[in-house]
Design a protein around this motif. Structure first.
Motif, PDB file in Angstrom:
ATOM      1  N   ARG A   1       0.615   1.432   3.222  1.00 54.43           N
ATOM      2  CA  ARG A   1      -0.035   2.293   2.242  1.00 54.43           C
ATOM      3  C   ARG A   1       0.660   3.652   2.149  1.00 54.43           C
ATOM      4  NH1 ARG A   1      -4.455   0.117   0.153  1.00 54.43           N
ATOM      5  NH2 ARG A   1      -5.511   2.054  -0.396  1.00 54.43           N
ATOM      6  N   ASP A   2       1.194   4.127   3.281  1.00 52.31           N
ATOM      7  CA  ASP A   2       1.968   5.371   3.251  1.00 52.31           C
ATOM      8  C   ASP A   2       3.203   5.218   2.376  1.00 52.31           C
ATOM      9  OD1 ASP A   2       0.164   6.625   4.917  1.00 52.31           O
ATOM     10  OD2 ASP A   2       1.414   6.425   6.720  1.00 52.31           O
ATOM     11  N   ILE A   3       3.888   4.100   2.490  1.00 54.97           N
ATOM     12  CA  ILE A   3       5.073   3.854   1.655  1.00 54.97           C
ATOM     13  C   ILE A   3       4.669   3.753   0.191  1.00 54.97           C
ATOM     14  CG2 ILE A   3       6.885   2.173   1.086  1.00 54.97           C
ATOM     15  CD1 ILE A   3       7.038   1.567   4.126  1.00 54.97           C
ATOM     16  N   LEU A   4       3.566   3.051  -0.080  1.00 49.30           N
ATOM     17  CA  LEU A   4       3.110   2.876  -1.454  1.00 49.30           C
ATOM     18  C   LEU A   4       2.585   4.181  -2.056  1.00 49.30           C
ATOM     19  CD1 LEU A   4       1.194  -0.509  -1.094  1.00 49.30           C
ATOM     20  CD2 LEU A   4       3.435  -0.146  -2.160  1.00 49.30           C
ATOM     21  N   GLY A   5       2.278   5.141  -1.199  1.00 47.84           N
ATOM     22  CA  GLY A   5       1.756   6.404  -1.684  1.00 47.84           C
ATOM     23  C   GLY A   5       0.311   6.313  -2.139  1.00 47.84           C
ATOM     24  N   VAL A   6      -0.451   5.412  -1.524  1.00 49.16           N
ATOM     25  CA  VAL A   6      -1.870   5.268  -1.868  1.00 49.16           C
ATOM     26  C   VAL A   6      -2.711   5.651  -0.658  1.00 49.16           C
ATOM     27  CG1 VAL A   6      -1.482   3.498  -3.617  1.00 49.16           C
ATOM     28  CG2 VAL A   6      -1.870   2.816  -1.273  1.00 49.16           C
ATOM     29  N   THR A   7      -3.961   5.972  -0.923  1.00 49.96           N
ATOM     30  CA  THR A   7      -4.846   6.389   0.158  1.00 49.96           C
ATOM     31  C   THR A   7      -5.122   5.219   1.111  1.00 49.96           C
ATOM     32  OG1 THR A   7      -6.820   5.892  -1.126  1.00 49.96           O
ATOM     33  CG2 THR A   7      -5.958   8.140  -1.271  1.00 49.96           C
ATOM     34  N   ARG A   8      -5.525   5.562   2.294  1.00 45.43           N
ATOM     35  CA  ARG A   8      -5.804   4.538   3.313  1.00 45.43           C
ATOM     36  C   ARG A   8      -7.218   4.002   3.217  1.00 45.43           C
ATOM     37  NH1 ARG A   8      -2.996   6.895   8.765  1.00 45.43           N
ATOM     38  NH2 ARG A   8      -0.884   6.964   7.953  1.00 45.43           N
TER      39      ARG A   8
ATOM     40  N   ASP B   1       4.185  -7.449   1.265  1.00 38.44           N
ATOM     41  CA  ASP B   1       3.206  -6.458   0.816  1.00 38.44           C
ATOM     42  C   ASP B   1       3.845  -5.374  -0.045  1.00 38.44           C
ATOM     43  OD1 ASP B   1       1.178  -7.806   2.102  1.00 38.44           O
ATOM     44  OD2 ASP B   1       1.032  -6.395   3.775  1.00 38.44           O
ATOM     45  N   LEU B   2       5.137  -5.132   0.161  1.00 40.49           N
ATOM     46  CA  LEU B   2       5.844  -4.081  -0.586  1.00 40.49           C
ATOM     47  C   LEU B   2       6.676  -4.623  -1.750  1.00 40.49           C
ATOM     48  CD1 LEU B   2       7.075  -1.921   2.428  1.00 40.49           C
ATOM     49  CD2 LEU B   2       5.234  -1.360   0.814  1.00 40.49           C
ATOM     50  N   ARG B   3       6.578  -5.904  -2.041  1.00 43.70           N
ATOM     51  CA  ARG B   3       7.437  -6.538  -3.044  1.00 43.70           C
ATOM     52  C   ARG B   3       7.400  -5.819  -4.398  1.00 43.70           C
ATOM     53  NH1 ARG B   3       9.484 -10.970  -2.090  1.00 43.70           N
ATOM     54  NH2 ARG B   3       7.763 -11.746  -0.854  1.00 43.70           N
ATOM     55  N   ASP B   4       6.216  -5.591  -4.940  1.00 45.37           N
ATOM     56  CA  ASP B   4       6.119  -4.942  -6.263  1.00 45.37           C
ATOM     57  C   ASP B   4       6.647  -3.510  -6.205  1.00 45.37           C
ATOM     58  OD1 ASP B   4       5.051  -7.230  -7.372  1.00 45.37           O
ATOM     59  OD2 ASP B   4       2.968  -6.543  -7.187  1.00 45.37           O
ATOM     60  N   TRP B   5       6.312  -2.794  -5.131  1.00 45.58           N
ATOM     61  CA  TRP B   5       6.790  -1.420  -4.961  1.00 45.58           C
ATOM     62  C   TRP B   5       8.314  -1.413  -4.895  1.00 45.58           C
ATOM     63  CZ3 TRP B   5       9.563   1.202  -1.218  1.00 45.58           C
ATOM     64  CH2 TRP B   5       9.511   2.601  -1.263  1.00 45.58           C
ATOM     65  N   ARG B   6       8.878  -2.365  -4.155  1.00 46.46           N
ATOM     66  CA  ARG B   6      10.342  -2.461  -4.017  1.00 46.46           C
ATOM     67  C   ARG B   6      11.006  -2.739  -5.374  1.00 46.46           C
ATOM     68  NH1 ARG B   6      13.890  -6.933  -3.022  1.00 46.46           N
ATOM     69  NH2 ARG B   6      15.839  -6.177  -2.147  1.00 46.46           N
ATOM     70  N   LEU B   7      10.417  -3.643  -6.152  1.00 50.77           N
ATOM     71  CA  LEU B   7      10.976  -3.956  -7.469  1.00 50.77           C
ATOM     72  C   LEU B   7      10.955  -2.721  -8.378  1.00 50.77           C
ATOM     73  CD1 LEU B   7       9.503  -7.523  -8.043  1.00 50.77           C
ATOM     74  CD2 LEU B   7      11.877  -6.909  -7.458  1.00 50.77           C
ATOM     75  N   ASP B   8       9.894  -1.915  -8.276  1.00 54.68           N
ATOM     76  CA  ASP B   8       9.831  -0.669  -9.050  1.00 54.68           C
ATOM     77  C   ASP B   8      10.937   0.293  -8.621  1.00 54.68           C
ATOM     78  OD1 ASP B   8       7.633  -1.613 -10.439  1.00 54.68           O
ATOM     79  OD2 ASP B   8       6.172  -0.477  -9.243  1.00 54.68           O
ATOM     80  N   ARG B   9      11.195   0.390  -7.317  1.00 56.47           N
ATOM     81  CA  ARG B   9      12.256   1.281  -6.821  1.00 56.47           C
ATOM     82  C   ARG B   9      13.632   0.770  -7.244  1.00 56.47           C
ATOM     83  NH1 ARG B   9       7.800   2.570  -5.890  1.00 56.47           N
ATOM     84  NH2 ARG B   9       8.169   3.305  -7.978  1.00 56.47           N
TER      85      ARG B   9
END
Length: 122
Positions: A109-116, A27-35
């Protein structure tokens, strides 16, 4: 971990945790690649915020993993007996598994910084 009055065997617990890690990381793959593109090789390097001496994002990631592992275990290890009481307890556990899954999604969602919650006006 005790689910439904029974002890979960270590191999099953390990399997649930491994599955949860795969789910959360997927679920965090794209977010991780951005980081990674920003130069952050570790989750702990993304944010300086700490909770009880541990990086906040690491705490949230662990929460997501624990929630998804607990949901998996709740769905597969029900306390069912031949009595009405056992059947009632099994029914009461289903929402608990959903609650754990919801908590895992909230942590991601907290890690992604998006609303719940997504709200659309019709």
């Amino acid at each position: 971990m005790r689910i439904g009055g029974s002890t979960i065997p270590d191999p099953r617990l390990i399997e649930a945790i491994e599955g949860a890690i795969i789910t959360v990381n997927g679920d965090l793959r794209d977010w991780r690649l951005d980081r990674l593109a920003e130069g952050h090789a570790l989750l702990s390097a993304v944010s300086p915020d700490e909770v009880n001496g541990e990086k906040a994002l690491v705490v949230i990631w662990k929460r997501a993993v624990m929630a998804f592992a607990a949901a998996d275990l709740m769905e597969t290890h029900r306390d069912v007996s031949a009595t009405n009481e056992g059947a009632k307890r099994a029914e009461e556990q289903a929402p608990t598994a959903c609650d754990h899954r919801r908590n895992g999604v909230h942590a991601i969602r907290d890690i992604l910084g998006v609303t719940r919650t997504t709200v659309e006006l019709i």
